[in-house]
Design a protein around this motif. Sequence first.
Motif, short mmCIF file in Angstrom:
data_model
loop_
_atom_site.label_atom_id
_atom_site.label_comp_id
_atom_site.label_asym_id
_atom_site.label_seq_id
_atom_site.Cartn_x
_atom_site.Cartn_y
_atom_site.Cartn_z
N ARG A 87 -9.64 8.87 1.25
CA ARG A 87 -9.18 10.21 0.88
C ARG A 87 -10.21 11.30 1.14
O ARG A 87 -9.85 12.46 1.36
CB ARG A 87 -8.75 10.23 -0.60
N PRO A 113 -0.87 13.07 2.46
CA PRO A 113 -1.29 12.11 1.42
C PRO A 113 -0.27 12.07 0.29
O PRO A 113 0.29 13.08 -0.11
CB PRO A 113 -2.63 12.69 0.93
N HIS A 117 -2.40 8.36 -6.49
CA HIS A 117 -3.44 7.47 -5.98
C HIS A 117 -4.27 6.91 -7.12
O HIS A 117 -5.12 6.06 -6.90
CB HIS A 117 -4.34 8.19 -4.98
N TYR A 122 -9.17 5.19 -1.83
CA TYR A 122 -8.16 5.07 -0.78
C TYR A 122 -6.78 5.32 -1.38
O TYR A 122 -6.51 4.94 -2.52
CB TYR A 122 -8.19 3.68 -0.14
N GLY A 123 -5.90 5.94 -0.58
CA GLY A 123 -4.56 6.22 -1.06
C GLY A 123 -3.53 6.13 0.06
O GLY A 123 -3.86 6.27 1.25
N THR A 124 -2.29 5.88 -0.32
CA THR A 124 -1.20 5.83 0.65
C THR A 124 -1.01 7.21 1.28
O THR A 124 -1.02 8.23 0.58
CB THR A 124 0.10 5.38 -0.03
N THR A 125 -0.83 7.23 2.59
CA THR A 125 -0.73 8.47 3.35
C THR A 125 0.31 8.32 4.44
O THR A 125 0.36 7.28 5.12
CB THR A 125 -2.09 8.83 3.98
N LEU A 257 -8.79 0.48 -3.97
CA LEU A 257 -7.36 0.77 -3.81
C LEU A 257 -6.57 0.22 -4.98
O LEU A 257 -6.80 -0.90 -5.44
CB LEU A 257 -6.88 0.13 -2.49
N HIS A 258 -5.60 0.99 -5.45
CA HIS A 258 -4.76 0.65 -6.59
C HIS A 258 -3.98 -0.64 -6.35
O HIS A 258 -3.26 -0.76 -5.36
CB HIS A 258 -3.81 1.83 -6.84
N SER A 375 6.48 6.27 -5.70
CA SER A 375 5.38 5.69 -6.46
C SER A 375 5.93 4.42 -7.10
O SER A 375 6.97 3.89 -6.69
CB SER A 375 4.86 6.67 -7.50
#
Length: 445
Positions: A87, A113, A117, A122-125, A257-258, A375
Amino acid sequence: MTHTKDLRGKLLLLFTVTFLFVTVFIIRSSRMVREIPNPSFSLKACHVQVSEQPITPLQDTQHLLVSAYMDQRVKGFDVRIISIFKRDSVHPLHCIFCCSGDISTTTPANILPHSDHFGFPYGTTDVMCQIPLTCHRATHVSLLTEPNKNISTEQLWLPIRRTAVNEKEKLQFNFTVCISNLFGEYNNVLQVAQSLEMYRLLGVGRVVIYNTSCGPELDLLLQTYSQEGFLEIVPWPIDKYLIPSKGWSFSIHGGDLHYYGQLATLNDCIYRSMARSHYVTLNDIDEIVMPYQHDNLADLMSVLQQHNPNTGVFLIENHIFPKIYFEPGGRFHLSQWKDVPGVNILEHIYRETPDMNIYHPYKIIVQPRMVEQTSVHSVLKTFGQVYKVPHDVCRLIHTRVALRVELTLEQLNVDKRLWDFHEKLIPNVDKVLRRAGLLSSEGQS
């Protein structure tokens, strides 16, 4: 003399016409030959390396690519690439395509993005790409850090999957269940078998599971379901690239990361289901979306959709059945399952009442074509409305550790809804366990 000149003139005219005809024929023939596509043009003519992995590192970045889908629902864009980005290292990117065997010029990428998150690095994008007008039949896509730069032989390309169906096509499945993620050598075999067989009894046609790791017995069971076509297993080796978190909060659990990339897998599952499933449910392996006024999910959704015609997202209330409390009569404490690892959900009939004074998570049923980003407990971007389904109509049966640990057994609700299906559920579970080699042939229901 005049006769000879006339003859020469006619011969010259005939030669000219013949020459023109042959020339036109050759030109047209060559065009026709060029227009016949080579069946393997996307690999041979473009000279690209196509990634066959579920996670693809993006060259010259710290980002990971998951999958690419044709998505023209957002004006000005044609392709959506589901990704996992660092991110704090987001820089401009450029989309490039393999088009009928030729490499296209680049177009600027729009980087979106996801808002959820949970504080992780790190996140989903989503990366949105526009196909150039000169590109016909885009089959693969990749991303570059600079426009129109020389492409390395190490550059990896993603196949572009479709999301739309035409009017003549029929969706393959009415319901798909998306489950993410299995990790930590998860081996709850009996509960998984019971859950998958309940899905089938409720009308689910397809289950998709993202698997980082599971126990040996569960692997046998999953392979059995996969071989018969009911289950799609997506390998998810996220731990080879990042340090995934085993919890939902970065401040508490740490990691990159989640939850092993749960958000990326849920979004990928929605998009991979768009062209083949009418509805998609997003839930965990220990949860069952259970209708309480209908015998199956199709009847439930028919009624809900009729009263909510513009709704694409249905929120299902989570109800926990603590696995520390057992039905006292032992009616379904079955001997044939004594050596099968895992929880027997038929034995757990006591249900917590959710505390609505605090945040209460939901799980989701969606029409995938009406969702843009999701989500875990809510949809982030949708093209339709959202409806909370009353818990007396449908709720989650979630058999796990207690959430409201302060409640005594006397304060819980008796809920035997699963027992309504026991006559079909038990023999079906026995059959699949036998096929997987996890139940002796002598075991009787």
